[in-house]
Design an enzyme around this catalytic site. Structure first.
Site, short mmCIF file in Angstrom:
data_model
loop_
_atom_site.label_atom_id
_atom_site.label_comp_id
_atom_site.label_asym_id
_atom_site.label_seq_id
_atom_site.Cartn_x
_atom_site.Cartn_y
_atom_site.Cartn_z
N SER A 44 27.09 29.61 5.29
CA SER A 44 27.29 30.84 6.06
C SER A 44 28.68 30.78 6.68
O SER A 44 28.85 30.54 7.86
CB SER A 44 26.22 30.96 7.15
OG SER A 44 26.31 29.90 8.07
N HIS A 158 20.18 28.98 4.94
CA HIS A 158 19.95 27.56 4.68
C HIS A 158 18.53 27.27 4.19
O HIS A 158 18.15 26.12 4.04
CB HIS A 158 20.20 26.74 5.95
CG HIS A 158 21.64 26.77 6.40
ND1 HIS A 158 22.05 26.30 7.61
CD2 HIS A 158 22.76 27.22 5.77
CE1 HIS A 158 23.36 26.46 7.73
NE2 HIS A 158 23.81 27.02 6.64
N GLU A 167 19.20 28.63 12.53
CA GLU A 167 18.91 27.28 13.03
C GLU A 167 18.06 27.32 14.30
O GLU A 167 18.40 28.03 15.25
CB GLU A 167 20.22 26.54 13.33
CG GLU A 167 21.07 26.40 12.08
CD GLU A 167 22.47 25.86 12.35
OE1 GLU A 167 22.67 25.19 13.38
OE2 GLU A 167 23.35 26.11 11.51
N GLU A 210 19.85 21.71 5.90
CA GLU A 210 20.23 20.74 6.93
C GLU A 210 19.09 19.80 7.28
O GLU A 210 19.08 19.19 8.35
CB GLU A 210 20.75 21.48 8.17
CG GLU A 210 22.03 22.25 7.84
CD GLU A 210 22.73 22.85 9.04
OE1 GLU A 210 22.17 22.78 10.16
OE2 GLU A 210 23.82 23.39 8.87
N ASP A 247 20.97 28.89 16.47
CA ASP A 247 22.18 29.47 15.89
C ASP A 247 21.72 30.69 15.11
O ASP A 247 21.11 30.56 14.04
CB ASP A 247 22.88 28.47 14.95
CG ASP A 247 24.11 29.10 14.29
OD1 ASP A 247 24.46 30.26 14.64
OD2 ASP A 247 24.71 28.44 13.41
N GLU A 288 24.06 30.53 19.49
CA GLU A 288 25.33 30.57 18.75
C GLU A 288 25.43 31.87 17.96
O GLU A 288 24.42 32.34 17.42
CB GLU A 288 25.35 29.35 17.82
CG GLU A 288 26.64 29.16 17.03
CD GLU A 288 26.54 27.90 16.15
OE1 GLU A 288 26.00 26.86 16.61
OE2 GLU A 288 26.99 27.96 15.00
N ASP A 314 30.97 30.35 16.73
CA ASP A 314 31.24 29.64 15.47
C ASP A 314 32.04 30.57 14.56
O ASP A 314 33.27 30.52 14.53
CB ASP A 314 29.90 29.22 14.84
CG ASP A 314 30.04 28.65 13.44
OD1 ASP A 314 31.17 28.38 13.02
OD2 ASP A 314 29.01 28.49 12.73
N LYS A 339 34.45 22.91 14.04
CA LYS A 339 34.24 22.45 12.67
C LYS A 339 35.61 22.19 12.06
O LYS A 339 36.40 23.14 11.87
CB LYS A 339 33.54 23.54 11.85
CG LYS A 339 32.08 23.79 12.21
CD LYS A 339 31.61 25.05 11.50
CE LYS A 339 30.09 25.18 11.44
NZ LYS A 339 29.68 26.51 10.94
N HIS A 367 28.85 19.62 12.08
CA HIS A 367 28.85 19.38 10.63
C HIS A 367 28.88 20.73 9.90
O HIS A 367 28.95 21.79 10.53
CB HIS A 367 27.55 18.64 10.25
CG HIS A 367 26.32 19.47 10.47
ND1 HIS A 367 25.10 19.23 9.87
CD2 HIS A 367 26.11 20.59 11.24
CE1 HIS A 367 24.22 20.12 10.25
NE2 HIS A 367 24.81 20.96 11.08
N LYS A 390 26.35 18.89 16.72
CA LYS A 390 25.33 19.54 15.90
C LYS A 390 25.44 18.92 14.52
O LYS A 390 26.46 19.04 13.86
CB LYS A 390 25.66 21.04 15.86
CG LYS A 390 24.56 21.90 15.31
CD LYS A 390 24.88 23.37 15.49
CE LYS A 390 25.60 23.91 14.27
NZ LYS A 390 25.46 25.37 14.11
C1 PEP Z 1 26.64 26.89 11.12
O1 PEP Z 1 26.61 28.11 10.87
O2 PEP Z 1 26.77 26.51 12.29
C2 PEP Z 1 26.53 25.91 10.03
C3 PEP Z 1 26.57 24.60 10.27
O3 PEP Z 1 26.32 26.40 8.78
P1 PEP Z 1 27.40 26.48 7.61
O4 PEP Z 1 28.00 25.14 7.45
O5 PEP Z 1 26.61 26.95 6.43
O6 PEP Z 1 28.42 27.50 8.07
MG MG Z 2 26.88 28.59 13.10
#
Ligand code: PEP
Ligand code: MG
Length: 426
Positions: A44, A158, A167, A210, A247, A288, A314, A339, A367, A390
Site C-alpha cells: 500500500s 495485506h 492493520e 505481515e 493503521d 495511522e 505514513d 520508512k 518495516h 512497527k
Molecule cells: C503501512 O502501510 O504502514 C505498511 C507497512 O504497509 P506497506 O509496506 O504495504 O506500505
Molecule cells: Mg501505513
C-alpha cells in the site's frame, strides 16, 4: 587511504517475503570490514514515495531489479569508492547528486538505499560498535528500546479478507521491559489465533503479509472485538498493560471521493465521526493515515479534535521533509511513520525523523509489508530513541528477525524500554 575507505560495493538480487526480488548490497572497506544490507518493499505505497526501480520486463512479472543492481555495481559503486563510511551524509549526498532527480527515478531508491544502509552498517562494524550505538552517536540521540506496535490481525491490501482497515495492532505500553512486552505480544497473538480458529474454522490459521491472522471477516468492530478477547484470554487488559492501535491506510479504500468501510460509503465528515466512535469504544491510542494522503485539511481538523490521540502520518508524509513540513504547518497528524525506503537514503529518512521530533511529533520506525530478514530498523529505532517501532506480527521470519534483534539489544545493553514514556502520553 584509511581502513574506513570503501574498497568495493557489490549488489545482487535476493527475494523478499512476497517472493519478489529486491536489492541486497555487500560493501567492503579497505580495512576488511564487510557489511550487507537489503531493501524492503511496500504494497500500500504512498503516491509520493521515491521510485523503486523495477525492470518492467517479463522476468518476475515485471518486478525484476536487474537495472537497480547494475546501477549499484557500475554507477554508484565506482563513485563512492574511496569515501569514508563514517561520512554517511557525504556519501548519501553524493548518491543523491549522482541520481539528480527529485524521486531517485534515475538510479532507483532501492539501489541508493541498499548502499546507504550498508554504509551505516560498515561504519559501525569498522569502529567496533553495534549499529544502534553508531546511529545514536551519529545523530546525537539517547537510545531507547521501542514499544512494538504489533500488527496481529491483517486486512486491507495485506490480506484476502474484506476488512478495509489494513492493520490491527496491540501495543504493550504498560510492561516494564521489551522482553516482557514481546512476551505479552506473543501470548496475545497465540490466543488470537486460537480465538479466530474456533470462530471461523481452520481457514483462520492463514496469515496476511505481515504475519497477522487474516480471518474471513469484513467488519471493523468484529476485528477489534477479536483483539479484545485475545488480550483478556492471554491474561492482560485493554487500556491497562495493552493498548490498541490501527493503521487505516485509508487511501486504499478511498473510492470516488468516499471511503468504503464496513459495507458503507462514508463522506470524510462521516468517517471522522466513525473514527471517533471506534476510538472511544475500543480505547485506541494511535491511528495511522485516517484520511487519504492528500487531505491535509481533514487530517489536521481530526488531529486537533481527538487530542491526545496519536495520529500517525505514513502515506501522507512518505518520510519526506517537504510533505512533513506541510503537515506540521497545518497541524496534520502528531507523529511520523519513518520508512527508510519511502525516501531512499538513511540521511534523508533521519532528517525527516529529527524534524518531526524537533516539532513535537512522535516518530514510529516502520518495516514494509514486503520484507527481508535484514534487521536494520531494529537498531535504527533503538539508536534514534524514537520509542516506537512497527514491524508486524510476532510470526514469520522476516518480522521475527527484528523482534529478536531487539531482544538481544536489551539483553546486551540494558537500554531502557520506552513503554512508560509512551503510556504517559496516551
Ligand atoms: C503501512 O502501510 O504502514 C505498511 C507497512 O504497509 P506497506 O509496506 O504495504 O506500505
Ligand atoms: Mg501505513
Amino acid at each position: 587511504m584509511t581502513k574506513y575507505a570503501i574498497a568495493d560495493v557489490k549488489a545482487r538480487w535476493i527475494l523478499d517475503s512476497r517472493a519478489n526480488p529486491t536489492v541486497e548490497t555487500e560493501l567492503r572497506t579497505e580495512g576488511g570490514t564487510v557489511a550487507v544490507a537489503a531493501v524492503p518493499s511496500g504494497a500500500s505505497k504512498g503516491e509520493f514515495e521515491a521510485l523503486e526501480l523495477r525492470d518492467g520486463e517479463s522476468a518476475f512479472h515485471g518486478l525484476g531489479v536487474k537495472k537497480a543492481v547494475d546501477n549499484v555495481n557500475s554507477i554508484i559503486g565506482p563513485k563512492v569508492k574511496g569515501m569514508d563510511v563514517r561520512e554517511q551524509k557525504q556519501i548519501d549526498d553524493t548518491m543523491i547528486a549522482l541520481d539528480g532527480t527529485p524521486n531517485k527515478s534515475k538510479l532507483g531508491a532501492n539501489a541508493v538505499l541498499s548502499v546507504s544502509l550498508a554504509v551505516a552498517r560498515a561504519a559501525a562494524l569498522a569502529q567496533g560498535m553495534q549499529l544502534h550505538e553508531w546511529i545514536s552517536k551519529l545523530y546525537h540521540r539517547k537510545p531507547l528500546l521501542p514499544v512494538p506496535f504489533s500488527n496481529v490481525l491483517n486486512g486491507g491490501e495485506h490480506a484476502g479478507n474484506d476488512l478495509s482497515i489494513q492493520e490491527f495492532m496491540v501495543v504493550p505500553v504498560g510492561l516494564k521491559t521489551f522482553h516482557e512486552a514481546l512476551q505479552a505480544v506473543s501470548e496475545i497473538y497465540v490466543s488470537l489465533r486460537s480465538y479466530v480458529t474456533k470462530r471461523y474454522g481452520a481457514v483462520a490459521k492463514n496469515v496476511g503479509d505481515e504475519g497477522g491472522v487474516a480471518p474471513p471477516m469484513g467488519n471493523t468492530q468484529e476485528a477489534l472485538s477479536a483483539l479484545e478477547s485475545a488480550i483478556t484470554d492471554a491474561g492482560y487488559s485493554n487500556g491497562k498493560e495493552i493498548r490498541l492501535a490501527i493503521d487505516a491506510a485509508s487511501s486504499t479504500f478511498f473510492i470516488n471521493g468516499k471511503y468504503k468501510i464496513d459495507g458503507r460509503l462514508l463522506t470524510k465528515e462521516e468517517l471522522m465521526d466513525y473514527w471517533k466512535q471506534v476510538i472511544a469504544a475500543h480505547k485506541i491510542m494511535s491511528i495511522e493515515d485516517p484520511f487519504e494522503q492528500n487531505d491535509f485539511e481533514t487530517t489536521a481538523k481530526f488531529t486537533a479534535q481527538v487530542k491526545p490521540l496519536q495520529v500517525v502520518g505514513d502515506d501522507i508524509f512518505v518520510t519526506q521533509i517537504a510533505r512533513l513540513k506541510r503537515g506540521i504547518d497545518v497541524g496534520a497528524c502528531n507523529a511520523l511513520l519513518l520508512k527508510v525506503n519511502q525516501v531512499g537514503s538513511l540521511t534523508e529518512a533521519v532528517d525527516a525523523g529529527l524534524l518531526a521530533i524537533k516539532s513535537g511529533y512522535s516518530v514510529m520506525v516502520s518495516h514494509r509489508s514486503g520484507e527481508t530478514t535484514d534487521d536494520f530498523i531494529a537498531d535504527l529505532a533503538v539508536g534514534l530513541g524514537t520509542g516506537q517501532i512497527k514491524t508486524g506480527a510476532p510470526a514469520r521470519g522476516e518480522r521475527v528477525a527484528k523482534y529478536n534483534r531487539l531482544l538481544k539489544i536489551e539483553d546486551d545493553t540494558g537500554i531502557p524500554y520506552a513503554g512508560p514514556s509512551i503510556a504517559s502520553k496516551s
